[in-house]
Motif scaffolding. Sequence first.
Motif, PDB file in Angstrom:
ATOM      1  N   SER A   3       0.845  -1.201   0.000  1.00  0.00           N
ATOM      2  CA  SER A   3       0.000   0.000   0.000  1.00  0.00           C
ATOM      3  C   SER A   3       0.878   1.249   0.000  1.00  0.00           C
ATOM      4  CB  SER A   3      -0.917   0.008   1.229  1.00  0.00           C
ATOM      5  OG  SER A   3      -1.761  -1.116   1.229  1.00  0.00           O
ATOM      6  N   ILE A  30      -6.910   3.205   1.614  1.00  0.00           N
ATOM      7  CA  ILE A  30      -8.320   2.922   1.284  1.00  0.00           C
ATOM      8  C   ILE A  30      -9.049   4.215   0.932  1.00  0.00           C
ATOM      9  CG2 ILE A  30     -10.508   2.066   2.214  1.00  0.00           C
ATOM     10  CD1 ILE A  30      -8.757   0.199   4.022  1.00  0.00           C
ATOM     11  N   VAL A  74      -7.667  -2.100  -2.446  1.00  0.00           N
ATOM     12  CA  VAL A  74      -8.128  -1.854  -1.077  1.00  0.00           C
ATOM     13  C   VAL A  74      -8.274  -3.142  -0.284  1.00  0.00           C
ATOM     14  CG1 VAL A  74      -9.275   0.313  -1.665  1.00  0.00           C
ATOM     15  CG2 VAL A  74     -10.562  -1.820  -1.778  1.00  0.00           C
ATOM     16  N   SER A  77      -6.913  -3.337   3.398  1.00  0.00           N
ATOM     17  CA  SER A  77      -7.871  -3.703   4.450  1.00  0.00           C
ATOM     18  C   SER A  77      -7.317  -4.830   5.317  1.00  0.00           C
ATOM     19  CB  SER A  77      -9.203  -4.138   3.828  1.00  0.00           C
ATOM     20  OG  SER A  77      -9.800  -3.075   3.116  1.00  0.00           O
TER      21      SER A  77
END
Length: 348
Positions: free
Chosen positions: A2, A310, A329, A333
């Motif tokens: 991410s 996100i 995402v 998550s």
Amino acid sequence: LSLAGMSAAIPAAGGGYSFARQAMGPTGGFFTGLSVLIEYALAPAAIVIFIGSAVNELVGIDGPVVYALFYAVFIAIHMAGVGEALKVMMVISGLAVLAILITAGVLIGHFDVNNLFDIAPATAQATEILPFGWYGVWAALPFAMWLFLAVEGVPLAAEEAKNPAKDVPKGIIGAMLFLLLTATLVVVLLAGAVGSKVIGDSAVPLVDALKLTGNSTIAMAVNLLGLAGLIASFFSIIYGYSRLVFALSRAGYLPQTLSLTSDKKVPSRALLVPGVFGFLVSLTGEGDLILAMAVVGATVSYALMSLSHILLRIKQPELARPYKTPGGVITSSISLVLSLIAMTGVYA
């Protein structure tokens, strides 16, 4: 992953703080930056205590004098300029890797899978594979994370990279894969050679594993090289906290004097102030406790950075993303949930 996606899209010296600020506004940026700062200010204090243990093994000297010397020398190197500092960091890191590879080469012949399970089950519900049950897994998470701590610091160099959109994601992913390899070698090979219980009780596991397998001469060499590994972590996190403090100061979250740079474009005050704080913390000698506190800061920041990923995907789908996080995402998550679980492990 991410972070790799966000760092390519938003190359800024603040790293995770910069991503959170864009996703959640000034308040979200502040809390993310604060949690990373807690991690980066405390981690060197814990590392320098472990460095003291390694130095004590070599020459019989430990304590505040050793801590002060290492802080002073390596902050001074950073003061010389980023190019010089990173060259030194590469050499030190190379020596640390050499220590792990030498240890692995020597111990692989002593590996016995039964040694991995030599801790007697602590409860009736526990097993040989999980001698402390799932509670033990939960309690061990903060220490497992220590093997990878500060890998998220790569984006802090974004403003000093030639091509941050490509270089920073490559750096993050390369670091993740490399640390996974070295962590596996250290955790599995050492325990497999001399037993999990011995390694669990050891302050200098590489050295003790080599000594117990009759390799005392190699153990001395590896202790020197292993010290380089601790120094590499210490050195790189000092770089990380200086860039973070610089970014937070520039944004107005910290006193603006901390974002002043020297003639060599080095944020000198951002190097010195957290360094003094870390040295004072190291005087407690509580390496494990400081480690746990640093992991709390890290896991909170990981959760907030995962949330930022996100929110950025939802709020700014049009944002140019030279590198797209695999799984999108869903990946962030999972990271968010695991970060929160790991944070609670500190209190186990």
